[in-house]
Design an enzyme around this catalytic site. Structure first.
Site, PDB file in Angstrom:
ATOM      1  N   ASP A   9       3.215   6.935   0.677  1.00 47.69           N
ATOM      2  CA  ASP A   9       4.648   7.218   0.606  1.00 47.69           C
ATOM      3  C   ASP A   9       5.419   5.908   0.468  1.00 47.69           C
ATOM      4  O   ASP A   9       5.256   4.997   1.288  1.00 47.69           O
ATOM      5  CB  ASP A   9       5.064   7.952   1.888  1.00 47.69           C
ATOM      6  CG  ASP A   9       6.488   8.452   1.852  1.00 47.69           C
ATOM      7  OD1 ASP A   9       7.059   8.557   0.752  1.00 47.69           O
ATOM      8  OD2 ASP A   9       7.035   8.749   2.925  1.00 47.69           O
ATOM      9  N   ASP A 112       8.066   9.820  -5.186  1.00 46.78           N
ATOM     10  CA  ASP A 112       7.715   8.633  -4.402  1.00 46.78           C
ATOM     11  C   ASP A 112       6.560   8.844  -3.422  1.00 46.78           C
ATOM     12  O   ASP A 112       6.388   8.048  -2.499  1.00 46.78           O
ATOM     13  CB  ASP A 112       8.944   8.138  -3.639  1.00 46.78           C
ATOM     14  CG  ASP A 112       9.476   9.171  -2.647  1.00 46.78           C
ATOM     15  OD1 ASP A 112       9.069  10.342  -2.719  1.00 46.78           O
ATOM     16  OD2 ASP A 112      10.313   8.801  -1.799  1.00 46.78           O
ATOM     17  N   GLU A 113       5.771   9.886  -3.610  1.00 49.61           N
ATOM     18  CA  GLU A 113       4.658  10.110  -2.697  1.00 49.61           C
ATOM     19  C   GLU A 113       3.526  10.851  -3.397  1.00 49.61           C
ATOM     20  O   GLU A 113       3.762  11.610  -4.336  1.00 49.61           O
ATOM     21  CB  GLU A 113       5.100  10.883  -1.457  1.00 49.61           C
ATOM     22  CG  GLU A 113       5.684  12.248  -1.759  1.00 49.61           C
ATOM     23  CD  GLU A 113       6.136  12.982  -0.520  1.00 49.61           C
ATOM     24  OE1 GLU A 113       5.482  12.855   0.531  1.00 49.61           O
ATOM     25  OE2 GLU A 113       7.156  13.706  -0.613  1.00 49.61           O
TER      26      GLU A 113
END
Length: 275
Positions: A9, A112-113
């Site tokens: 993350d 974003d992860e």
């Protein structure tokens, strides 16, 4: 063989990516990550919501998803910047490219992860921690921002682990660590348990994740409904999917770590999931 799953993350992704871009354009500029700053809304009118904030801003109580005006009341000196979707997608692709260097089994969870099956690459738990450190270093060195890596045997626990202390950390949450690391946490920290559900559970004395794990399933079902009650019960015991799905698999069959995500209070701005 025990599965080894990473949840990787990006720390304060939107803000970090904007900060990196600014520093590349002007190395003498202030690093937004070191001052109270946030991404969100219309900078001129100060309307909209906060989509990302720096750690210094968090210390003032600024939270993701709250109105910009409320954030400014908490932190009058908050530096606001506009969203930059082109930059976000550019860095997202670069971030995912690094993950693909370590495993072919990468499942993008959001911009974003991602989840990464590192069972074959890592081999052992100790090997997993070494690979996590290598990923963090490569992202930091080559891309200029930091990530947290959560490690466990399924996606739910890996996700929970990556949300522990930030930034730039590796955390494990193996099944035998659930009692000491996860059960003492507030029930609202359980992934998939939204604020409204947490408030309702707290009202009947289920204040921690451990309380939910100890509760009778029939009580949870009767109070939250069959599916939501079962999800809370399963999640509180650390039960989640081990399967990391790649982009080549049918997106309609993706179940991820979700059993039922009712009342997660997920927020979306301009079609982008706010993490």
């Amino acid at each position: 063989m025990e599965r080894i799953i990473f949840h990787v993350d990006v720390n304060s992704a939107f803000l970090s990516w904007s900060a990196v871009k600014r520093l590349k354009e002007d190395p003498a500029s202030v690093d937004l990550r070191t001052i109270p700053s946030a991404v969100g809304g219309d900078v001129e009118t100060r309307h909209g919501i906060i989509t990302a904030k720096s750690i210094p801003a968090k210390k003032f109580g600024v939270t993701t998803g709250e109105p910009v005006m409320k954030a400014l009341q908490k932190c009058p000196g908050l530096v606001l910047i506009s969203s930059d979707w082109q930059t976000y997608h550019q860095y997202s692709r670069a971030f995912l490219s690094i993950l693909h260097e370590y495993s072919d089994l990468v499942e993008q969870a959001s911009v974003d992860e991602a989840y990464v099956d590192m069972t074959e690459a890592a081999g052992t738990r100790r090997g997993a921690e070494k690979l996590a450190a290598a990923i963090r270093e490569e992202v930091r060195t080559n891309l200029g921002f930091t990530v947290n890596v959560g490690i466990s045997s399924n996606k739910l626990l890996a996700k929970m682990a990556s949300d522990f202390q930030k930034p730039d950390r590796t955390h494990t949450l193996w099944p035998e660590e659930i009692r000491s690391k996860m059960w003492p946490l507030p029930i609202g920290s359980l992934y998939g348990c939204g604020s409204k559900t947490a408030e309702r559970l707290s009202g009947i004395g289920i204040v921690t994740i451990g309380d939910a794990a100890a509760a009778d399933l029939s009580v949870l079902r009767s109070f939250l409904g069959e599916k939501s009650g079962e999800y809370i019960c399963r999640a509180a015991h650390g039960i989640g999917s081990e399967r990391v799905r790649t982009q080549s698999e049918d997106a309609n069959t993706r179940t991820g770590i979700y059993y039922n995500m009712t009342d997660t209070n997920t927020k979306v701005e301009n079609g982008i999931l706010i993490s």
